[in-house]
Design a protein around this motif. Structure first.
Motif, short mmCIF file in Angstrom:
data_model
loop_
_atom_site.label_atom_id
_atom_site.label_comp_id
_atom_site.label_asym_id
_atom_site.label_seq_id
_atom_site.Cartn_x
_atom_site.Cartn_y
_atom_site.Cartn_z
N LEU A 298 0.86 -1.18 0.00
CA LEU A 298 0.00 0.00 0.00
C LEU A 298 0.89 1.23 0.00
CD1 LEU A 298 0.23 1.24 3.10
CD2 LEU A 298 -1.44 -0.52 3.61
N ALA A 299 0.27 2.37 -0.15
CA ALA A 299 0.96 3.66 0.01
C ALA A 299 0.07 4.49 0.93
CB ALA A 299 1.15 4.36 -1.33
N THR A 300 0.53 4.76 2.12
CA THR A 300 -0.33 5.43 3.10
C THR A 300 -0.91 6.72 2.54
OG1 THR A 300 0.89 4.48 4.95
CG2 THR A 300 -0.44 6.43 5.40
N PHE A 301 -0.06 7.57 2.00
CA PHE A 301 -0.54 8.84 1.47
C PHE A 301 -0.67 8.85 -0.05
CE2 PHE A 301 1.44 10.04 5.55
CZ PHE A 301 0.34 10.64 6.15
N GLY A 302 -0.10 7.86 -0.73
CA GLY A 302 -0.21 7.80 -2.17
C GLY A 302 -1.65 7.69 -2.62
N GLY A 303 -2.05 8.54 -3.56
CA GLY A 303 -3.42 8.52 -4.04
C GLY A 303 -4.44 9.07 -3.07
N ASN A 304 -4.01 9.94 -2.15
CA ASN A 304 -4.95 10.48 -1.16
C ASN A 304 -5.98 11.41 -1.82
OD1 ASN A 304 -4.28 13.53 -0.59
ND2 ASN A 304 -2.30 12.50 -0.81
N PRO A 305 -7.12 11.60 -1.20
CA PRO A 305 -8.22 12.34 -1.85
C PRO A 305 -7.87 13.76 -2.29
CG PRO A 305 -9.05 11.13 0.04
CD PRO A 305 -7.56 11.00 0.08
N ILE A 306 -7.04 14.46 -1.52
CA ILE A 306 -6.70 15.84 -1.90
C ILE A 306 -5.83 15.86 -3.15
CG2 ILE A 306 -5.57 17.97 -1.15
CD1 ILE A 306 -8.19 17.40 0.29
N SER A 307 -4.77 15.05 -3.14
CA SER A 307 -3.89 15.01 -4.31
C SER A 307 -4.63 14.51 -5.54
CB SER A 307 -2.68 14.12 -4.02
OG SER A 307 -1.83 14.71 -3.08
N MET A 308 -5.52 13.55 -5.36
CA MET A 308 -6.27 13.03 -6.51
C MET A 308 -7.22 14.09 -7.08
SD MET A 308 -5.17 9.93 -7.11
CE MET A 308 -3.60 10.81 -6.86
#
Length: 432
Positions: A298-308
């Motif tokens: 997994l990526a804890t912060f990867g693909g997070n809602p804000i960045s997406m």
């Protein structure tokens, strides 16, 4: 005078470099311009190291982020479904041209390259990797291993067994003056020789930047990577294209830099401009390669809602406004203008680039040797004239510039004028 610089030096590492004799703090931005804490305005030709891809204070990006913030959900992690992540992955998979593509999101280009190297070495059961001389792929342990620039390498320790290839070093004596076809043939001969002499069977991958970023926007001639891939395919060696700086239409001639070579790689890594300042990176790869690892990940912060939210809005903006075509148009104004002036400016050893990714190589006008001092002088002069640029190259003498893709033709001509004024001033100081 602000006390921020001494405070910075007291608590930040010495190797965290700052531009300019008197470093600036950027406090506001709008369009393709920024303002520092002293109130000075600059036309930004470096875009946060190619990251503010569509400029500053873009309503579409701001609104998308604010809509997500209004839900109260900033983070959930990848153990839950993330609609915006899936939507962005669908777009990237489609645009990549990679068959049955899947996407994994990270926080940065370094993480993306680490992921691609993990996938390749897992698939091929080998730690042997090919990379390019003068390359840069990030600052982590594995990424430094495939970086070929002594200024960016802290040690020789490596989790990988790496061999470096030619392809962006035509300034070397043995290649100087060769045609594109002859240079490509020489590089392919060298690749075959490396495979015959320096490695055992089952090399994992070649990782390469279509245009080398830290390397000073040096690049292989169009067609070299296609010729390389024909050799790689003979042995099942995977090809990873590092599109952290060359993706999303920046080169003008292709949406991803590797497409200029007529190649569809097995994987592409991306980051920087996709989030227009929000942290996002990732890998798009063949589905069989992406699905292969047996351990949970997994990526804890990867693909997070804000960045997406930011990345979806940014990519939509690039596509809706056909910024690839604009990059070709405004890039031609800049590159053609610089090439036209080169003959009367002995300090300019080379002008190179594609689209809105271009560079000037500054040299001693008497000897033709690389001149880091003149490059530093250029940085100070353009700052004074209201333009931000970047510096790099193997010898520290290259000015690299990559304005936002939203640069207008008027702003391109304005920037060209500032660059030429700075060059003429410095050239006059040399007495040549």
């Amino acid at each position: 005078m602000s006390d921020l610089l001494p405070r910075h030096r007291a608590v930040m590492p010495n190797w965290l470099s700052l531009y300019y004799d008197e470093p600036i703090e950027i406090v506001r931005g709008k369009g393709n311009r920024v303002v520092d804490a002293e109130g000075h305005s600059y036309l930004d030709f470096f875009a946060g190291i190619l990251t503010n891809m569509i400029g500053y204070d873009v309503p579409e990006v701001r609104d998308a982020v604010e809509r997500q913030l209004a839900t109260g959900v900033v983070h959930t992690s990848t153990v839950y479904l993330l609609r915006a992540q899936v939507e962005l992955a669908e777009k990237i998979a489609r645009l990549s041209g990679i068959e049955n593509a899947k996407v994994f999101f990270t926080n940065s280009g370094t993480e993306a390259n680490e992921t691609a190297l993990l996938l390749a070495t897992y698939a091929r059961r080998s730690d042997q990797v090919l990379a390019m001389r003068q390359s840069y792929h990030g600052r982590s342990f594995g990424a430094i291993s495939v970086t070929s620039n002594r200024s960016w390498k802290n040690n020789s320790l490596s989790p990988l067994n790496v061999h470096f290839l030619h392809g962006a070093d035509r300034h070397l004596t043995q290649f100087r003056g060769l045609s594109d076809a002859d240079y490509i043939a020489a590089c392919v001969d060298d690749l075959r020789h490396v495979l015959a002499t320096a490695v055992s069977n089952d090399v994992a991958a070649l990782i390469a930047e279509p245009i080398q970023g830290v390397g000073g926007f040096t690049m292989a001639p169009d067609g070299l990577f296609k010729a390389y891939k024909e050799v790689l395919d003979e042995e099942g060696i995977l090809f990873i294209s590092d599109e952290v700086q060359t993706g999303w239409g920046r080169t003008g001639s292709a949406f991803f830099g590797i497409q200029g070579h007529g190649v569809t790689p097995d994987m592409m890594t991306f980051a920087k401009g996709l989030g227009n300042g929000f942290a996002v990176g990732g890998v798009v790869a063949r589905g069989d390669l992406m699905d292969a690892p047996h351990a949970i990940g997994l990526a804890t912060f990867g693909g997070n809602p804000i960045s997406m939210a930011a990345a979806n809005a940014t990519l939509d903006y690039v596509l809706d406004h056909d910024l690839q075509t604009r990059a070709a148009t405004t890039g031609a104004i800049l590159i053609d203008g610089l090439r036209a002036a080169k003959g009367r400016l002995p300090i300019v050893g080379d002008v190179r680039g594609k689209g809105l990714m271009f560079a000037l190589e500054l040299v001693d006008p008497g000897t033709g040797a690389p001149s880091p001092a003149l490059a530093a002088r250029f940085m100070e002069e353009t700052k004074k004239l209201g333009l931000l640029a970047g510096k790099g190259g193997l010898y520290g003498n290259v000015l690299r510039m990559a304005p936002p893709l939203t640069l207008s033709e008027e702003e391109a001509r304005e920037g060209l004028g500032i660059i030429l004024t700075a060059l003429e001033t410095i050239n006059g100081e040399t007495g040549k």
